[in-house]
Scaffold this motif. Structure first.
Motif, short mmCIF file in Angstrom:
data_model
loop_
_atom_site.label_atom_id
_atom_site.label_comp_id
_atom_site.label_asym_id
_atom_site.label_seq_id
_atom_site.Cartn_x
_atom_site.Cartn_y
_atom_site.Cartn_z
N MET A 299 0.86 -1.18 0.00
CA MET A 299 0.00 0.00 0.00
C MET A 299 0.90 1.23 0.00
N GLU A 300 0.40 2.32 -0.54
CA GLU A 300 1.21 3.52 -0.54
C GLU A 300 1.41 4.02 0.89
N SER A 301 0.34 3.96 1.67
CA SER A 301 0.42 4.39 3.06
C SER A 301 -0.28 3.34 3.91
N PHE A 302 0.28 3.08 5.09
CA PHE A 302 -0.30 2.04 5.96
C PHE A 302 -1.25 2.63 7.00
N VAL A 303 -1.25 3.95 7.11
CA VAL A 303 -2.09 4.61 8.11
C VAL A 303 -3.16 5.43 7.41
N HIS A 304 -4.41 5.11 7.66
CA HIS A 304 -5.53 5.84 7.06
C HIS A 304 -6.45 6.27 8.18
N GLY A 305 -6.13 7.43 8.75
CA GLY A 305 -6.90 7.91 9.89
C GLY A 305 -6.74 6.94 11.04
N ARG A 306 -7.86 6.40 11.51
CA ARG A 306 -7.82 5.48 12.64
C ARG A 306 -7.80 4.02 12.20
N ALA A 353 2.17 8.47 12.61
CA ALA A 353 2.70 8.77 11.27
C ALA A 353 4.13 8.24 11.14
N SER A 354 4.86 8.20 12.25
CA SER A 354 6.23 7.66 12.17
C SER A 354 6.20 6.15 11.95
N PHE A 355 5.11 5.50 12.38
CA PHE A 355 4.95 4.08 12.03
C PHE A 355 4.84 3.95 10.52
N ASP A 356 4.05 4.80 9.92
CA ASP A 356 3.91 4.77 8.47
C ASP A 356 5.29 4.91 7.81
N TYR A 357 6.04 5.91 8.28
CA TYR A 357 7.37 6.13 7.69
C TYR A 357 8.27 4.89 7.87
N GLU A 358 8.39 4.42 9.11
CA GLU A 358 9.37 3.36 9.38
C GLU A 358 8.93 2.02 8.80
N ALA A 359 7.64 1.74 8.85
CA ALA A 359 7.18 0.46 8.31
C ALA A 359 7.27 0.45 6.79
N VAL A 360 7.13 1.60 6.16
CA VAL A 360 7.29 1.66 4.70
C VAL A 360 8.76 1.46 4.32
N VAL A 361 9.68 2.04 5.10
CA VAL A 361 11.11 1.80 4.84
C VAL A 361 11.38 0.29 4.91
N PRO A 417 17.75 4.79 8.95
CA PRO A 417 18.79 5.79 9.22
C PRO A 417 18.28 7.23 9.22
N SER A 418 17.20 7.50 8.49
CA SER A 418 16.71 8.89 8.44
C SER A 418 15.39 9.05 9.17
N SER A 419 15.14 8.21 10.16
CA SER A 419 13.85 8.30 10.84
C SER A 419 13.67 9.65 11.53
N PRO A 420 12.47 10.21 11.45
CA PRO A 420 12.21 11.47 12.15
C PRO A 420 12.28 11.32 13.67
N LEU A 421 12.30 10.08 14.16
CA LEU A 421 12.35 9.88 15.61
C LEU A 421 13.78 9.88 16.15
N SER A 422 14.76 9.76 15.26
CA SER A 422 16.14 9.63 15.72
C SER A 422 16.82 10.98 15.86
N ALA A 528 11.71 11.26 19.99
CA ALA A 528 11.38 9.85 19.76
C ALA A 528 9.92 9.55 20.07
N MET A 529 9.27 10.46 20.81
CA MET A 529 7.85 10.28 21.10
C MET A 529 6.99 11.09 20.14
N GLY A 530 7.60 11.56 19.08
CA GLY A 530 6.82 12.23 18.04
C GLY A 530 6.50 13.68 18.35
#
Ligand SMILES: Cc1cc2nc3c(=O)[nH]c(=O)nc-3n(C[C@H](O)[C@H](O)[C@H](O)COP(=O)(O)OP(=O)(O)OC[C@H]3O[C@@H](n4cnc5c(N)ncnc54)[C@H](O)[C@@H]3O)c2cc1C
Lengths: 532, 65
Positions: A299-306, A353-361, A417-422, A528-530
């Motif tokens: 999927m393009e994105s894994f997070v769709h609202g709730r 949203a960071s789940f979306d980023y990291e899980a897509v990586v 390596p480029s996670s917004p949480l790091s 790291a907590m967004g």
């Protein structure tokens, strides 16, 4: 050919029976997980251990048998160990680290690899364990939690998403009902009805190839290794794969090509010559024969609202590399603590949203690797065929060519390596060790293993002789307190006196410092907590 | 950074060219393609430097089109 009972064509490992519908017509729930495959069940266990009530809806009223995942990677075992089921999985499974690749009729491998090059870690590089055993172990663990409401024979047939919740329509033998959920975790597999009902995309490639899987029972002691053949005499022009499973079961896998009669292929008289070709004239019993094809898509994105997707519903890979279920468990590992902090009101919803980023990586790396393996196994052009022949020929006598041989690059933890949480390293710091965005490496400590010390589900500050005030929400572990009997913690983390690591609840490194201060640690924790 | 050397670098170009062609004597197209692939892999491994190899790959296709 086998004694397994079938329901709607699906082989049954253990019948459970349908759960009655709820007594109220309109239910409210915090978290609803759709699907009780290995991903949905691991998700439920992760949240339950954090004390979160979860409702799991599974369309089937039984644990399915058949030939599905068997190879579980070290990182998955680490996650399951964090959830206290890892040791059970390893005890039941067949552990292995070594893979061998053969070419043609030669009994000498052209390439051998080790899935656990760094020794002295709690978990093995891989185990083989039938997916139904995995599900049974997870179910047994879940049964101990009162906050888990697992419903068998409850099929989701409608989804209505809203900004702050979603309504599911559920079908049971006893009638339909409706449930309002703050969060829906769609772990409903590759054909994901939730994805389809929401009209969401699932882009990727379909590979034109068929593979025959023969799971057979055979009493025969063989090395616990992964054996792979290119162009063996028993499957000329194709590939083949052999794995050991528990209960004297072996998995044999044969590449068949595209234009085959799939029904004829699984007839015993057509399967048996392959089996005897690979194993010699042995006496065996069939467990399950099937033919599968595969696709790489996500999927393009894994997070769709709730509504959040995890596992095969979000991404699909070819089985070579065992990245399917292993990739799904990585999703759960990433999502569990984030959702927990959001539900607790301690982190903003943006953390999801960071789940979306990291899980897509992670999904992209898995898809890239499994696509490359597939292209090596089934060359799509004359040039690709020529390069493969060249590699396989050269690999016989020249070690330089062996790393090119691609029989599947097996699942390993993926780094972000480029996670917004790091938080990046101090600009003048020189580090070996584990970089921000990478997963913690195990090592022996005084009373067990480092990853066990990092399994509390909280952020950890791991340091050596750093003088720091304790920050709320962080467990502080000094090297001295956990002990480093073999010096491997300080070596693997390059943890010199005064240095510190901030490690996330999923055991990924968030930040590290040569000169930590409370302010730096708190800033990295917020990030790291967004809260960025 | 030392990039891909695109200046003449082989002392006796005719000899090497001759050998490259002779390598394929008596081979059909499929066999030739395998032999060429082996040669590419051997040389690429010797070079080792990924940036140089990528540069050569990019250039090979650009000039060929
Ligand atoms: C031949 C083969 C070999 C494989 N080998 C490996 C391997 O060695 N290692 C590996 O990591 N992966 C492997 N895989 C991939 C692995 O099987 C999948 O990645 C894994 O099963 C995905 O788990 P999941 O929980 O996401 O989905 P699934 O296991 O598909 O589970 C989906 C669940 O959702 C339920 N469901 C579906 N629709 C609904 C609905 N409408 N309402 C309620 N419930 C619903 C289903 O009943 C099921 O319980 C293999 C796959 C195949 C086909």
């Amino acid at each position: 050919m086998t004694a397994l009972e079938r329901i709607d064509g699906v082989p049954v490992w253990r019948a459970v029976g349908a759960t009655p519908g709820p007594s109220v017509a309109n239910e409210k729930a915090g978290v609803v997980i759709v699907g009780a495959g290995p991903v949905g069940l691991t998700m439920a266990l992760d949240l339950a251990r954090r004390g979160r009530p979860v409702t799991v809806l599974n369309q089937l009223a039984f644990v399915a048998a058949g030939s599905k995942a068997i190879c579980f990677a070290k990182r998955t075992l680490d996650v399951w160990d964090r959830l206290d089921v890892g040791e059970k999985m390893v005890a039941k499974g067949v552990s292995w680290n070594v893979g061998k690749v053969f070419h043609g009729g030669s009994g000498e491998p052209i390439y051998t690899f080790d899935m656990l090059p760094v020794k002295h870690q709690k978990m093995p590089g891989f185990i083989n364990l039938q997916q139904y055993h995995v599900e049974e172990i997870l179910l047994e663990a879940l049964a101990k939690f009162e906050c888990v409401d697992l419903r068998w024979g409850h099929q989701v047939v409608g989804v209505e998403p809203r900004d702050d919740s979603a309504t599911l329509q559920v079908r049971t033998d006893g009638g339909d009902y409706v449930i309002d959920a703050d969060w829906v975790l769609a772990c409903d597999g590759s054909r994901s009805p939730v994805r389809n009902m929401l009209g969401l995309d699932f882009q990727g490639r379909v590979f034109e190839d068929n593979f025959l899987i023969a799971d057979i029972r055979l009493k025969d002691k063989r090395p616990a290794e992964r054996w792979f053949w290119f162009d063996p005499p028993f499957n000329p022009g194709g590939s083949a794969l052999l794995h050991q499973q528990p209960d004297d079961v072996m998995r044999l896998d044969f590449q068949l090509g595209w234009n085959v009669d799939r029904e004829a292929c699984v007839r015993p008289e057509n399967v048996e010559p392959f089996v005897r070709g690979m194993l010699g004239d042995v006496a065996f019993e069939p467990e399950w024969y099937s033919v599968y094809t595969f696709q790489c898509r996500r999927m393009e994105s894994f997070v769709h609202g709730r509504v959040v997707f995890a596992g095969d519903s979000a991404h699909l890979v070819s089985p070579f590399g065992a990245r399917g279920c292993n990739g799904g468990v990585a999703d759960v590992d990433n999502l569990g603590w984030k959702l927990d902090l959001v539900l607790a009101g301690q982190a903003p919803e943006g953390l999801i949203a960071s789940f979306d980023y990291e899980a897509v990586v992670t999904a992209d790396e898995n898809i890239l690797n499994s696509t490359r393996s597939t292209d090596f196994m089934t060359p799509k052009s004359g040039a690709s065929q020529a390069f493969r022949s060249a590699v396989l020929d050269l690999a016989r006598s020249h070690s330089f060519a062996r790393p090119f041989v691609n029989s599947g690059r097996l699942s390993m933890a993926v780094a972000y390596p480029s996670s917004p949480l790091s938080t990046p390293d101090e600009s003048d710091a020189v580090w070996a060790g584990v970089a921000p965005g990478a997963v913690a490496l195990d090592a022996p400590v005084a009373n067990g293993w480092l990853l066990e010390a990092l399994a509390g589900g909280r952020f950890v500050l791991l340091h050596q002789d750093a003088s720091l005030d304790v920050t709320e929400g962080i467990t502080v572990l000094s090297l001295q307190a956990i002990g480093d009997p073999e010096g491997l913690v300080s070596a693997r983390y390059d943890l010199q006196p005064g240095s510190a690591y901030l490690i996330r609840p999923d055991q990924y490194v968030a930040a590290r410092w040569r000169r930590p201060t409370q302010a730096l640690v708190e800033a990295a924790l917020r990030k790291a907590m967004g809260k960025y | 950074m030392a990039g891909l050397n695109l200046e003449p670098n082989i002392a006796r170009p005719d000899d090497i060219y001759d050998r490259l062609v002779a390598l394929h004597a008596g081979l059909d197209d499929t066999q030739s393609a395998v032999v060429n692939s082996k040669l590419v892999l051997l040389l690429a491994n010797h070079i080792g430097d990924e940036a140089i190899i990528r540069q050569a790959i990019a250039l090979a296709r650009e000039l060929g089109d």
